[in-house]
Design an enzyme around this catalytic site. Structure first.
Site, PDB file in Angstrom:
ATOM      1  N   GLU A 111       0.835  -1.201   0.000  1.00 38.83           N
ATOM      2  CA  GLU A 111       0.000   0.000   0.000  1.00 38.83           C
ATOM      3  C   GLU A 111       0.869   1.250   0.000  1.00 38.83           C
ATOM      4  O   GLU A 111       1.995   1.233   0.501  1.00 38.83           O
ATOM      5  CB  GLU A 111      -0.890   0.017   1.250  1.00 38.83           C
ATOM      6  CG  GLU A 111      -2.293  -0.538   1.024  1.00 38.83           C
ATOM      7  CD  GLU A 111      -3.198   0.433   0.254  1.00 38.83           C
ATOM      8  OE1 GLU A 111      -2.697   1.322  -0.454  1.00 38.83           O
ATOM      9  OE2 GLU A 111      -4.425   0.277   0.373  1.00 38.83           O
ATOM     10  N   ASP A 112       0.321   2.329  -0.537  1.00 39.10           N
ATOM     11  CA  ASP A 112       1.032   3.604  -0.472  1.00 39.10           C
ATOM     12  C   ASP A 112       0.875   4.221   0.914  1.00 39.10           C
ATOM     13  O   ASP A 112       1.841   4.653   1.529  1.00 39.10           O
ATOM     14  CB  ASP A 112       0.524   4.580  -1.545  1.00 39.10           C
ATOM     15  CG  ASP A 112      -1.009   4.704  -1.581  1.00 39.10           C
ATOM     16  OD1 ASP A 112      -1.699   3.965  -0.849  1.00 39.10           O
ATOM     17  OD2 ASP A 112      -1.514   5.547  -2.338  1.00 39.10           O
ATOM     18  N   ASP A 115      -4.619   5.251   6.042  1.00 42.27           N
ATOM     19  CA  ASP A 115      -5.216   6.434   6.651  1.00 42.27           C
ATOM     20  C   ASP A 115      -6.252   5.959   7.680  1.00 42.27           C
ATOM     21  O   ASP A 115      -5.907   5.646   8.813  1.00 42.27           O
ATOM     22  CB  ASP A 115      -5.835   7.251   5.512  1.00 42.27           C
ATOM     23  CG  ASP A 115      -6.357   8.603   5.930  1.00 42.27           C
ATOM     24  OD1 ASP A 115      -5.648   9.309   6.647  1.00 42.27           O
ATOM     25  OD2 ASP A 115      -7.477   8.963   5.520  1.00 42.27           O
ATOM     26  N   PHE A 164      -2.783  15.886   4.640  1.00 39.82           N
ATOM     27  CA  PHE A 164      -2.909  15.414   3.273  1.00 39.82           C
ATOM     28  C   PHE A 164      -1.589  15.598   2.519  1.00 39.82           C
ATOM     29  O   PHE A 164      -1.010  16.678   2.502  1.00 39.82           O
ATOM     30  CB  PHE A 164      -4.035  16.141   2.535  1.00 39.82           C
ATOM     31  CG  PHE A 164      -4.312  15.538   1.189  1.00 39.82           C
ATOM     32  CD1 PHE A 164      -5.050  14.370   1.076  1.00 39.82           C
ATOM     33  CD2 PHE A 164      -3.772  16.110   0.041  1.00 39.82           C
ATOM     34  CE1 PHE A 164      -5.263  13.787  -0.161  1.00 39.82           C
ATOM     35  CE2 PHE A 164      -4.001  15.528  -1.206  1.00 39.82           C
ATOM     36  CZ  PHE A 164      -4.740  14.365  -1.302  1.00 39.82           C
ATOM     37  N   ASP A 171      -1.989  10.910  -4.971  1.00 37.91           N
ATOM     38  CA  ASP A 171      -2.606  11.898  -5.846  1.00 37.91           C
ATOM     39  C   ASP A 171      -3.609  12.807  -5.163  1.00 37.91           C
ATOM     40  O   ASP A 171      -4.074  12.542  -4.053  1.00 37.91           O
ATOM     41  CB  ASP A 171      -3.360  11.163  -6.952  1.00 37.91           C
ATOM     42  CG  ASP A 171      -4.624  10.483  -6.407  1.00 37.91           C
ATOM     43  OD1 ASP A 171      -4.509   9.732  -5.425  1.00 37.91           O
ATOM     44  OD2 ASP A 171      -5.716  10.736  -6.946  1.00 37.91           O
ATOM     45  N   ARG A 177       0.844  12.301  -9.098  1.00 38.92           N
ATOM     46  CA  ARG A 177       1.457  10.991  -8.838  1.00 38.92           C
ATOM     47  C   ARG A 177       2.891  10.933  -9.345  1.00 38.92           C
ATOM     48  O   ARG A 177       3.697  10.139  -8.868  1.00 38.92           O
ATOM     49  CB  ARG A 177       0.661   9.884  -9.536  1.00 38.92           C
ATOM     50  CG  ARG A 177      -0.747   9.688  -9.002  1.00 38.92           C
ATOM     51  CD  ARG A 177      -1.289   8.349  -9.473  1.00 38.92           C
ATOM     52  NE  ARG A 177      -2.735   8.242  -9.389  1.00 38.92           N
ATOM     53  CZ  ARG A 177      -3.393   7.882  -8.292  1.00 38.92           C
ATOM     54  NH1 ARG A 177      -2.754   7.603  -7.188  1.00 38.92           N
ATOM     55  NH2 ARG A 177      -4.707   7.809  -8.297  1.00 38.92           N
TER      56      ARG A 177
END
Ligand code: IMP
Ligand code: MG
Length: 188
Positions: A111-112, A115, A164, A171, A177
């Site tokens: 996963e990036d 959250d 954020f 993105d 990205r």
């Protein structure tokens, strides 16, 4: 002094919002290398299946997969969408499902960012139905304060506050990205 203007990190603007430099590419590379060493050690005698969660994780997955350099590793992809703009919608849509048979496999979800943890929890639940041998998760970034479900990833690159960010695969409505570094929303 080595001078390279690509390293002069400046603010960037998307949709009228300003973002400032947050994590440089060298720091990212260092953590990718560290994670790769841990994963390589833990999966040394296994045939892991890396499961890259699109779209956000594609750049991290490409770097991590190569850095691990595991002889018998394979990679596949799944696609989820939960974010709209800068907010999680709370519901996760599966846009592209699993094509591989994961029964008896050691699956490593890539996963990036984690959250709320909703995407991760849903994915783990989904995978468990197919009787994998093991499921672990590696995430480049983790916002522990935002976590509402699950216990977070087994491997984490950076723990960050609930702000954020974008770049390096992450993105804002499909944009940014391609930035090689990570940027954070500037506080007014
Ligand atoms: P979660 O289900 O709330 O954990 O959200 C996970 C997904 O939301 C991540 O895989 C990202 O695609 C997206 N996301 C979460 N935080 C950010 C952020 O700060 N910037 C960009 N995308 C984010
Ligand atoms: Mg994602």
């Amino acid at each position: 002094m080595r001078f390279n203007y690509f390293y002069l990190m400046e603010e960037v603007t998307y949709q009228g919002l300003t973002f400032e430099p947050y994590i440089r590419r060298e720091e990212i590379a260092k953590q990718v290398y560290r994670l790769a060493q841990e994963i390589k050690r833990d999966y040394a005698n296994e045939k892991p299946l890396f499961l890259c969660v699109l779209n956000g994780a594609f750049i991290f997955a490409a770097d991590l997969f190569r850095a691990c350099n595991l002889q018998d590793a394979e990679i596949t992809f799944i696609r989820f969408k939960s974010y709209q703009g800068m907010e999680s919608t709370g519901t996760v849509k599966e846009i592209m499902g699993l094509t591989e048979d994961i029964t008896g496999r050691n699956v490593l979800i890539v996963e990036d960012i984690i959250d709320s943890g909703v995407t991760a929890a849903q994915l783990r639940k989904e995978l468990a139905k197919h009787n994998p041998k093991s499921v672990k998760m590696v995430s480049l970034l983790f916002k522990p304060e935002a976590l509402t479900v699950g216990s977070g990833p087994e491997y984490v690159g950076f723990e960050i506050p609930s702000k954020f960010i974008l770049g390096y695969g992450l993105d804002l409505d499909g944009l940014a990205r391609n930035l090689p570094d990570i940027y954070v929303l500037k506080e007014k």
